[in-house]
Design an enzyme around this catalytic site. Structure first.
Site, short mmCIF file in Angstrom:
data_model
loop_
_atom_site.label_atom_id
_atom_site.label_comp_id
_atom_site.label_asym_id
_atom_site.label_seq_id
_atom_site.Cartn_x
_atom_site.Cartn_y
_atom_site.Cartn_z
N HIS A 1 20.10 42.24 90.53
CA HIS A 1 18.82 41.92 90.94
C HIS A 1 17.95 42.70 92.40
O HIS A 1 18.09 42.31 92.74
CB HIS A 1 18.85 40.12 91.61
CG HIS A 1 18.71 39.36 92.15
ND1 HIS A 1 18.18 37.77 92.03
CD2 HIS A 1 17.27 40.20 92.76
CE1 HIS A 1 17.37 37.64 91.84
NE2 HIS A 1 16.36 38.59 92.91
N HIS B 1 14.24 43.80 93.40
CA HIS B 1 12.77 43.63 93.45
C HIS B 1 11.90 45.26 94.14
O HIS B 1 12.67 45.62 95.12
CB HIS B 1 12.22 42.89 94.01
CG HIS B 1 12.55 41.17 94.22
ND1 HIS B 1 12.27 40.71 93.26
CD2 HIS B 1 13.80 40.48 94.20
CE1 HIS B 1 12.39 39.38 93.25
NE2 HIS B 1 14.23 39.74 93.86
N LYS C 1 14.36 35.05 83.98
CA LYS C 1 14.42 34.85 85.39
C LYS C 1 14.07 33.26 84.83
O LYS C 1 12.44 33.67 84.44
CB LYS C 1 13.89 35.14 86.29
CG LYS C 1 13.92 35.20 87.51
CD LYS C 1 15.04 35.27 87.86
CE LYS C 1 15.59 34.78 88.80
NZ LYS C 1 15.22 35.32 90.51
N HIS D 1 17.20 31.25 89.81
CA HIS D 1 17.01 31.16 91.34
C HIS D 1 17.61 29.64 91.37
O HIS D 1 16.54 28.65 91.44
CB HIS D 1 15.35 31.36 91.53
CG HIS D 1 15.42 31.78 93.40
ND1 HIS D 1 14.94 32.23 93.60
CD2 HIS D 1 15.39 30.19 94.02
CE1 HIS D 1 14.72 31.95 95.43
NE2 HIS D 1 15.74 30.47 95.35
N HIS E 1 21.65 35.61 93.48
CA HIS E 1 22.29 35.11 94.97
C HIS E 1 22.30 33.95 95.49
O HIS E 1 21.82 33.22 96.41
CB HIS E 1 20.86 35.49 95.64
CG HIS E 1 19.66 35.12 95.36
ND1 HIS E 1 19.24 33.68 94.84
CD2 HIS E 1 18.44 35.75 94.51
CE1 HIS E 1 17.79 33.46 94.45
NE2 HIS E 1 17.43 34.53 94.32
N ASP F 1 19.04 41.95 95.52
CA ASP F 1 18.17 40.87 96.28
C ASP F 1 17.04 42.30 96.93
O ASP F 1 16.25 41.19 97.32
CB ASP F 1 18.29 39.54 96.37
CG ASP F 1 16.90 39.04 96.29
OD1 ASP F 1 15.91 39.14 95.52
OD2 ASP F 1 16.85 37.43 97.25
C1 NCD Z 1 12.36 37.28 96.86
C2 NCD Z 1 10.53 38.09 96.51
O1 NCD Z 1 10.46 38.56 97.63
O2 NCD Z 1 10.20 38.63 95.72
N1 NCD Z 1 12.73 36.94 98.24
C3 NCD Z 1 13.44 36.64 98.79
O3 NCD Z 1 13.83 36.71 99.96
N2 NCD Z 1 14.80 36.99 97.95
C4 NCD Z 1 12.24 36.32 96.10
C5 NCD Z 1 13.57 35.62 95.94
O4 NCD Z 1 14.38 36.80 95.05
O5 NCD Z 1 14.27 34.72 95.84
ZN ZN Z 2 14.89 38.01 94.65
#
Ligand code: NCD
Ligand code: ZN
Length: 347
Positions: A14, A16, A100, A137, A175, A248
């Protein structure tokens, strides 16, 4: 005495990476240690179609530093107008490894997410048929539900009913942050997996709020009480195949985090492996770190484990990382565990 541990190269289930200058700035941090990552699709606009995922994958590959060996595993952002045939084709071509589900409004860039699960049932049925996992999520977004209860309420009111309705659907609870999430994942059978972040093994809600608000500890799902952190630690270090690492890691520039309405997300790509060695050593479970970072995830996703290795060494001196990653989008603060960490990935 130096201690060391060698693992099969880890994957991040996971992650970003964003796009453009931010992608360019943060990708090397992940590619340095991780062989593969499940790439979250919550760009602006989101990655909804197979064609968009293919184009995003190309941008990621183009941003890789010279010589880096890293495979982005693409996902699609589920919307109420997602086309089941497009999803099936993107899966059949090998491009897309998961879809997702963001409940609309649950987190960063989720306004285009799902309001009504009924509307996405045709897509979910197709995914169940072809064995394509749904990454969830797991938080309700109803205003009446307290933010600290949103995960537990989601399990009871959305996730469990969905899994009873479509038992063949393979689901990853993303998460997880609560003992309820741990218990549900543990007892959920082999169609269910759960990712756990590095930061939720380290901080509880006191770290976020006591002594002043710490914007760099704010993420979603928000850190919970200590008993939940302990349940997550027990799950992650148990070796159980259900649980695997999804950092995450979610970069936002400091200006977006340090303001009156700060963004959610902790940036942990830089130091995750060292922090995990620290946590697993504290729990007397260094021998189970590889299961969490390198074996359980591929097994769930039906992919081979990596063959290359990564070595972690415990040093006499506490280790340090850059306080911030400097990107052309702006500085991004690296997650600070708030405690001395002696582990480092061997260069
Ligand atoms: C994530 C993001 O910033 O894209 N933020 C987070 O707090 N984890 C989005 C997510 O996974 O909820
Ligand atoms: Zn995330």
């Amino acid at each position: 005495m130096t201690q060391e541990i060698t693992l099969l190269r880890p994957d991040d289930w996971h992650l970003h990476l964003r796009d453009g200058a931010m992608l360019q700035g943060v990708l090397p941090e992940t590619a340095r240690h991780f062989a593969r990552a499940i790439i979250m699709p919550n760009l602006v606009p989101p990655v909804v179609t197979g064609a968009q995922a293919a184009a995003y994958r190309d941008r990621i590959l183009a941003a890789l530093p010279e010589g880096a060996v890293f495979e982005p595993l693409m996902t699609l952002y589920l919307t109420e107008s997602t086309d089941a045939q497009d999803v099936a084709a993107a899966h059949a071509s090998g491009l897309v490894k998961a879809v997702k589900l963001y409940p609309a409004g649950a987190t960063t860039n989720s306004h285009g997410g799902v309001h009504d699960v009924d509307k996405v049932m045709p897509v979910l049925e197709k995914m169940a048929e072809i064995g394509l996992p749904l990454c969830v999520h797991g938080e309700v977004t109803t205003a009446e539900v307290d933010i600290f209860d949103r995960e537990a309420v989601f399990i009871d009111t959305v996730l469990d009913p969905l899994r009873r309705r479509l038992p063949e659907l393979r689901v990853v609870m993303e998460h997880i942050t609560t003992e309820e999430g741990v218990a549900y994942a543990r007892d959920g059978g082999e169609t269910l997996g759960a990712t756990i972040t590095t930061h939720h093994l380290i901080i509880n809600r006191n770290h976020l709020l006591v002594g002043g608000i710490k914007p760099h500890y704010y993420c979603l799902p928000v850190a919970k009480r200590e008993k939940h952190r302990l349940a997550l630690r027990a799950a992650a270090t148990s070796g159980a195949g259900r649980f695997f690492l999804g950092t995450d890691s979610a970069p936002h520039v400091d200006a977006a985090k340090e303001q009156a309405c700060g963004c959610a997300g902790c940036f942990t790509a830089t130091n995750t492996m060292a922090l995990l060695a620290h946590v697993f050593e504290e729990e007397g479970a260094l021998d189970r770190l590889e299961a969490f970072t390198s074996l359980n995830g591929p097994a769930f996703y039906r992919l081979p484990a990596n063959t290359a290795r990564l070595r972690l060494v415990k040093q006499d001196q506490p280790q340090s990382w850059p306080e911030k990653i400097i990107t052309e989008a702006g500085p991004v603060t690296v997650f600070n565990p708030g405690t001395p960490v002696h582990w480092a990935v061997e260069a």
